[in-house]
Design a protein around this motif. Structure first.
Motif, PDB file in Angstrom:
ATOM      1  N   SER A 188      18.441 -94.808  91.586  1.00 34.43           N
ATOM      2  CA  SER A 188      19.044 -95.613  92.651  1.00 34.43           C
ATOM      3  C   SER A 188      19.553 -96.941  92.121  1.00 34.43           C
ATOM      4  CB  SER A 188      18.034 -95.889  93.756  1.00 34.43           C
ATOM      5  OG  SER A 188      17.360 -94.735  94.089  1.00 34.43           O
ATOM      6  N   ALA A 191      23.604 -97.193  92.705  1.00 38.98           N
ATOM      7  CA  ALA A 191      24.136 -97.983  93.815  1.00 38.98           C
ATOM      8  C   ALA A 191      25.004 -99.147  93.341  1.00 38.98           C
ATOM      9  CB  ALA A 191      22.998 -98.461  94.707  1.00 38.98           C
ATOM     10  N   GLY A 251      28.366 -97.747  91.880  1.00 44.27           N
ATOM     11  CA  GLY A 251      29.221 -97.228  92.942  1.00 44.27           C
ATOM     12  C   GLY A 251      29.806 -98.345  93.789  1.00 44.27           C
ATOM     13  N   LEU A 252      28.942 -99.303  94.151  1.00 46.86           N
ATOM     14  CA  LEU A 252      29.408-100.433  94.962  1.00 46.86           C
ATOM     15  C   LEU A 252      30.485-101.216  94.225  1.00 46.86           C
ATOM     16  CD1 LEU A 252      26.271-102.044  96.627  1.00 46.86           C
ATOM     17  CD2 LEU A 252      28.378-101.344  97.749  1.00 46.86           C
ATOM     18  N   TRP A 309      26.895 -91.147  90.730  1.00 42.26           N
ATOM     19  CA  TRP A 309      27.402 -92.437  91.216  1.00 42.26           C
ATOM     20  C   TRP A 309      28.677 -92.329  92.039  1.00 42.26           C
ATOM     21  CZ3 TRP A 309      32.239 -94.183  89.813  1.00 42.26           C
ATOM     22  CH2 TRP A 309      32.855 -93.484  88.779  1.00 42.26           C
ATOM     23  N   TYR A 312      29.191 -92.906  95.963  1.00 38.61           N
ATOM     24  CA  TYR A 312      28.949 -94.269  96.433  1.00 38.61           C
ATOM     25  C   TYR A 312      30.204 -95.109  96.332  1.00 38.61           C
ATOM     26  CZ  TYR A 312      24.311 -92.586  96.449  1.00 38.61           C
ATOM     27  OH  TYR A 312      23.227 -91.818  96.728  1.00 38.61           O
ATOM     28  N   VAL A 341      25.507 -97.283 102.202  1.00 44.66           N
ATOM     29  CA  VAL A 341      25.047 -96.887 100.871  1.00 44.66           C
ATOM     30  C   VAL A 341      23.565 -96.519 100.904  1.00 44.66           C
ATOM     31  CG1 VAL A 341      24.558 -97.766  98.558  1.00 44.66           C
ATOM     32  CG2 VAL A 341      26.786 -98.133  99.562  1.00 44.66           C
ATOM     33  N   ARG A 353      23.115 -93.108 102.554  1.00 45.70           N
ATOM     34  CA  ARG A 353      23.534 -92.048 101.653  1.00 45.70           C
ATOM     35  C   ARG A 353      22.521 -91.845 100.523  1.00 45.70           C
ATOM     36  NH1 ARG A 353      27.868 -88.251 100.255  1.00 45.70           N
ATOM     37  NH2 ARG A 353      26.903 -87.453  98.392  1.00 45.70           N
ATOM     38  N   LEU A 354      21.990 -92.966 100.040  1.00 43.12           N
ATOM     39  CA  LEU A 354      21.019 -92.905  98.952  1.00 43.12           C
ATOM     40  C   LEU A 354      19.773 -92.140  99.387  1.00 43.12           C
ATOM     41  CD1 LEU A 354      21.183 -93.997  96.137  1.00 43.12           C
ATOM     42  CD2 LEU A 354      20.076 -96.078  96.877  1.00 43.12           C
TER      43      LEU A 354
END
Lengths: 353, 308
Positions: B116, B120, B123-124, B180, B183, B226, B229-230
């Motif tokens: 994670s 995260a 992806g962000l 990834w 995200y 996010v 989804r995670l």
């Protein structure tokens, strides 16, 4: 990107050029994805601690031979040139030799792939035949017991480790009840009796009238196909249910009911036709993930397919075989997903814009 | 919710329900509380919450819950069936399987958390940059994301681990590399919807740098989706990690990783069924827990995409 270009065209031209644009876009992204996939496997092959030259010549080769092969394999060239060379080999269907089987990897893959296809195809079929009616039934009876069954099944199918489910299946149905045959594709004394025509034992044995072998193959196939089929069923039923609920809430359904259409007609002729189009993508996704997931299930069932080929090659540091298998499964995965996406776009006028 | 209609209830609940919060902090606490109230009334989500909480507790208090360290062989007690003393029996080296599963929860959490915190932020970052910059940056980044989205995850993770060598860290890296991309998609979609908002324009007019706008104004708004989804992806991450462990490419014996435990217990399937089946049940339960929790969180945090 594809969406924008086809949207621009959609105002001026009817379906044909639009379909053409959608196809061109899909082909373009297929090519890009293919390049990405091969680039990554290429990099993996270079990172691998195993020396590719030693893999070919063996560790007793003289320095002279080693140098010659090193140059022959183009390892002195810059990386991008090596990549292009690798790409060229793949495009001509040449994945190099397998150290483990001492045959060309392409030949091995052709031999192992039908077993995987057989399993994945049957599982997807079973999943569709049972899952779609179950999903529709659940949506129509929202809140009743069948709805809860489908919802629980959907969540369970998403979170169960398939390889574990396979083992439990073996324990119960093979170990305790003895209803099905154990691991493997066929009993050992039938091995190689039937000439391979398609590579799919069910078809080959039926073609040659060897019914003993056919039924033996069936009893080996039932369990792995059911386990994978259950996974497919859970996913397809869950998605069918949610698509169906979505459609049943639309106004055209209300209109059809007011018009006096029978319940059967409302469900199957109105709502389901729209659901079916959406399901194309889901079925494609299921099929692709079953092909990919073969790595785990085939290990459990000792199923001689591509998944097992990849994993056994991996433990023998047979990198050509691993990468070849990865690329082939990857291409199938990407190809099936793109194809179902494309079919969806062609079948549903709303998705074209 | 009936309490809200009573004016000025005293105590903590009154403070949490006060219609005119006195501080930002109180307002935030109130929002959290209301979310919790909604969440609590959803039995499925609560079931997930309980399972995940049990996992966290097991990992935190493993030394107190277990009688053994789960690693030391006790050859006098090999392959014992489940009993009052060994709840889930013992394995081929006489180790208590229940204890090993409890210790293994730490490994599962370790993998999940590590994936994670890699996935995260990447992806962000990719998603917000693509969405905020637009133009060719967007086109190039999204094309890369599309390529990664189209990849077969398990097989690529397999190939990665094959190249890097077996082990937990490499398994984490391999899973992260293949996880990834969704995200970035989510973050980009969120950014596109808020990019032209007045508050972004206002921040720009005040002279805030692009980096500051992304960090302080855009990212916080993407976080909810996010996180949802995670949580939903956790099941997939756990299953992939267990699958790699099962194939012998993840955590290595004697570590009590659940997938690896199944793999070594496989040979006892027909005679000592509890050896391979117990850890599998743990995997099933935990990934189901994350699924249910994610489903509930989605309804609380992300009402837009709530399921029918």
């Amino acid at each position: 990107m594809t969406e924008q270009t086809s949207a621009a065209a959609s105002g001026a031209f009817p379906a044909a050029p639009r379909a053409l644009k959608a196809t061109a876009g899909a082909v373009l992204s297929l090519v890009l994805t293919f390049l990405g996939l091969t680039a990554i496997t290429f990099v993996i092959g270079r990172v691998m601690p195993a020396d590719p030259v030693l893999a070919v010549v063996g560790d007793r080769a003289s320095e002279e031979v080693y140098q010659r092969v090193f140059l022959e394999m183009g390892l002195d060239k810059p990386l991008y040139e090596q990549y292009l060379r690798y790409l060229g080999q793949i495009l001509t269907g040449d994945f190099g030799m397998s150290i483990m089987t001492t045959r060309p990897v392409t030949e091995d893959i052709l031999r192992f792939f039908p077993a995987t296809l057989e399993l994945a195809t049957l599982a997807t079929l079973a999943g569709c035949l049972l899952g779609i009616p179950m999903g529709v039934w659940a949506a129509v009876n929202q809140g009743r017991w069948i709805d809860h069954v489908v919802r629980v099944l959907g969540l369970a199918g998403y979170s169960v480790p398939v390889f574990w489910l396979g083992m439990v299946g073996l324990l119960v149905f093979y170990g305790n009840l003895g209803w099905v045959a154990g691991p493997g594709r066929i009993d050992i004394y039938y091995d190689g009796v039937v000439d391979s025509v398609t590579g799919v034992i069910l078809i080959d044995s039926a073609l040659q009238g060897e019914w003993d072998i056919f039924w033996n193959a069936v009893s080996h196939l039932v369990l792995p196909a059911s386990v994978l089929g259950l996974y497919a069923l859970a996913y397809i039923a869950r998605m069918t249910r949610s698509f169906m609920l979505d459609q049943l809430g639309q106004e055209y359904i209300l209109a059809a009911r007011i018009k006096g259409a029978s319940e059967f007609s409302v469900i199957w002729r109105h709502a389901f036709r729209n659901v079916l189009v959406q399901l194309i993508t889901i079925i494609g996704l299921t099929y692709a993930s079953l092909l990919e997931g073969s790595v785990l299930t085939e290990t459990v069932f000792a199923w001689p397919g591509i998944g097992q080929y990849i994993t056994t090659s991996l433990f023998n540091a047979d990198m050509n075989a691993v990468l070849g298998g990865t690329v082939v499964v990857g291409i199938c995965f990407v190809g099936i997903n793109m194809l179902s996406d494309l079919l969806y776009k062609l079948a549903d006028p709303r998705a074209r814009a | 919710m009936t309490m809200a209609t009573q004016p000025r209830a005293a105590g903590l609940r009154g403070w949490l329900m006060d219609p005119s919060p006195a501080s930002t902090w109180q307002a935030r606490a109130q929002r959290g509380y209301l979310g919790w109230v909604g969440f609590r009334s959803n039995p499925i989500a609560m079931a997930g919450f309980v399972i995940v909480a049990a996992l966290l507790l097991a990992a935190a208090f493993a030394p107190w819950i277990t009688a053994t360290d789960g690693l030391t062989p006790n050859l006098g007690a090999r392959l014992l069936p489940p009993s009052a003393e060994h709840w889930l029996g013992t394995d081929q080296l006489g180790r208590d399987i229940f204890d090993r599963i409890v210790w293994g929860s730490r490994i599962t959490l370790y993998i999940v958390i590590l994936v994670s915190i890699i996935v995260a932020p990447i992806g962000l970052a990719v998603g917000t940059i693509a969405g905020y910059a637009g133009g060719w940056v967007d086109a190039v980044l999204m094309r890369i994301v599309d390529i990664f989205l189209a990849f077969p995850r398990l097989i690529l993770a397999l190939a990665f681990v094959a190249a890097l060598g077996a082990g937990i860290e490499n398994a984490v890296l391999a899973i992260a590399l293949t996880t990834w991309s969704p995200y970035a998609r989510i973050a980009r979609a969120e950014v596109l919807t808020i990019r032209k908002s007045d508050f972004i324009v206002a921040a720009e007019a005040q002279g805030a740098s692009t980096f500051r706008i992304i960090r302080r104004h855009v990212v916080p708004l993407c976080l909810a989706s996010v996180i949802v989804r995670l949580t939903l992806d956790m099941a997939g991450i756990i299953l992939t990690a267990a699958g790699l462990g099962f194939l012998g490419l993840g955590a290595q014996p004697p570590l009590p990783e659940w997938g690896a435990m199944i793999s070594t217990g496989r040979q006892f399937l027909l005679d000592q069924w509890w050896v391979p089946t117990a850890p599998g049940a743990a995997i099933f339960l935990v990934s189901l827990g994350f699924c249910l929790l994610g489903d509930g969180l989605r309804d609380v945090l992300d009402p837009k995409s709530a399921s029918a």
